[in-house]
Design an enzyme around this catalytic site. Structure first.
Site, PDB file in Angstrom:
ATOM      1  N   ASP A 136       3.350   1.677   7.981  1.00 19.75           N
ATOM      2  CA  ASP A 136       2.110   0.931   7.762  1.00 19.75           C
ATOM      3  C   ASP A 136       2.244  -0.222   6.761  1.00 19.75           C
ATOM      4  O   ASP A 136       1.910  -0.102   5.584  1.00 19.75           O
ATOM      5  CB  ASP A 136       0.984   1.856   7.315  1.00 19.75           C
ATOM      6  CG  ASP A 136      -0.381   1.173   7.429  1.00 19.75           C
ATOM      7  OD1 ASP A 136      -0.440   0.037   7.935  1.00 19.75           O
ATOM      8  OD2 ASP A 136      -1.388   1.783   7.017  1.00 19.75           O
ATOM      9  N   ASP A 148       0.859  -1.190   0.000  1.00 18.18           N
ATOM     10  CA  ASP A 148       0.000   0.000   0.000  1.00 18.18           C
ATOM     11  C   ASP A 148       0.894   1.239   0.000  1.00 18.18           C
ATOM     12  O   ASP A 148       0.720   2.146   0.817  1.00 18.18           O
ATOM     13  CB  ASP A 148      -0.910  -0.016   1.229  1.00 18.18           C
ATOM     14  CG  ASP A 148      -2.072   0.975   1.132  1.00 18.18           C
ATOM     15  OD1 ASP A 148      -2.461   1.316  -0.001  1.00 18.18           O
ATOM     16  OD2 ASP A 148      -2.571   1.404   2.181  1.00 18.18           O
TER      17      ASP A 148
END
Length: 348
Positions: free
Chosen positions: A237, A221
């Protein structure tokens, strides 16, 4: 953040049909400040400040300070999404990246554990690491990101994830289509055109999707919001880390008109290839991957709609205008898929 014209093999941690998740039975309302405080206390951390929510919808993430005024971030994982093994693979990958001198936010070990449990919740503790916003149109910054992505992928290529899934049509197209077909959110007057154009998009992507793929561990991502700037990039993340093709971590950093994207791509990959080889044949998958993300995203919102945080954060999602816009977006993405793929600038 899929649906089926193909059969499903039963629920998985990422399956929109998983028990309770699909029916909206789970939400984070029970995750009160008291529960967070006791969860942290169970691992020897005494929070002294209030819990400041950070931007996260899939999980719940809070910044706080302890009694010695050390700032931390605590992340509570959404139940029934990942297994313990899958979360621990995320943590091990981040540790491997840090060991390779790559700036990555990684969970702290407490009592030799990075994953903790309290009253049915799983959580991890991170140091609080600030930074400025990464400027995707800054070619100097983009060049540094490209170098680090080459290094990240060298580590990722050492071995694949054993428990996390691989980016593909089942999770990102077929399962989302099935979920969208079952939702009551699409206006009845749009259903025919919506699914007609969605199926056309799926067919275009299927025609371009490679049968054989050399997958590596990815950030998964890698959009600009997951890169902070602190005299260089800081990657954060890994919650969506998966196996997949290297181009997945590159295409979301491209923006603007086609000529701008080509310049950005050339900057990224020239720096990337200082540390790692890149198969330029993967560039033709940029638009198929964009299509996958588009379908997966709207299904993710539909799947999470019973979580009270989602209607507040995405009020437009339940309006006819949004779904009308998606029909147009399908047509535009099909047109993108029919264009010649992006390619590198010629080297003179």
């Amino acid at each position: 953040m899929n649906h089926s014209t193909s059969p499903q093999n039963g629920p998985t941690p990422n399956d929109p049909q998983s028990p309770n998740e699909a029916q909206g039975h789970f939400h984070f309302n029970a995750l009160t400040p008291d529960l967070i405080w006791f969860a942290l206390s169970s691992i020897g951390i005494r929070a002294e400040s209030g819990f400041l929510p950070l931007n996260s919808y899939e999980n719940r993430v809070y910044q706080f300070s302890d009694e010695e005024r050390v700032r931390y971030v605590v992340k509570f994982y959404r139940p029934q999404r990942w297994s313990d093994e899958q979360i621990l693979e995320e943590h091990a990958f981040s540790d491997a990246l840090v060991d390779a001198d790559i700036p990555m936010a990684t969970p702290l070990k407490i009592n030799d554990q990075t994953l903790h449990h309290y009253q049915g919740y799983r959580f991890a503790l991170f140091p609080s690491l600030g930074g400025r916003q990464f400027e995707v149109d800054n070619l100097d910054q983009l060049e540094q990101v490209g170098r680090y992505l080459g290094r990240i992928h060298r580590v990722g290529a050492e071995h694949p994830f054993a428990f996390r899934p691989t980016i593909g049509l089942e999770e990102y197209l077929y399962q989302p289509r099935a979920l969208l077909h079952e939702t009551q959110m699409i206006p009845s007057y749009l259903e025919h055109s919506f699914f007609h154009d969605l199926d056309a998009l799926i067919q275009h992507i299927e025609a371009q999707w490679p049968a054989d793929r050399a997958s590596i561990r990815l950030h998964g991502d890698c959009h600009p919001g997951n890169i902070l700037w602190r005299d260089g990039p800081l990657f954060v993340d890994l919650d969506d880390a998966r196996n997949g093709l290297a181009v997945q971590d590159i295409w979301m950093l491209l923006s603007g008109e086609r000529h701008e994207k080509i310049t950005q791509l050339d900057t990224l990959l020239e720096a990337y290839q200082e540390f790692n080889d890149f198969d330029t044949n993967q560039l033709k998958l940029i638009e198929p991957l964009r299509g996958l993300r588009m379908v997966h995203y709207m299904a993710w919102l539909a799947k999470r709609w019973q979580d009270p945080a989602f209607p507040i954060a995405f009020p437009w999602f339940n309006e006819p205008k949004y779904w009308e816009g998606q029909v147009l977006a399908f047509k535009e993405q099909i047109a993108n898929l029919e264009e010649a793929p992006l390619s590198l600038l010629p080297q003179w």
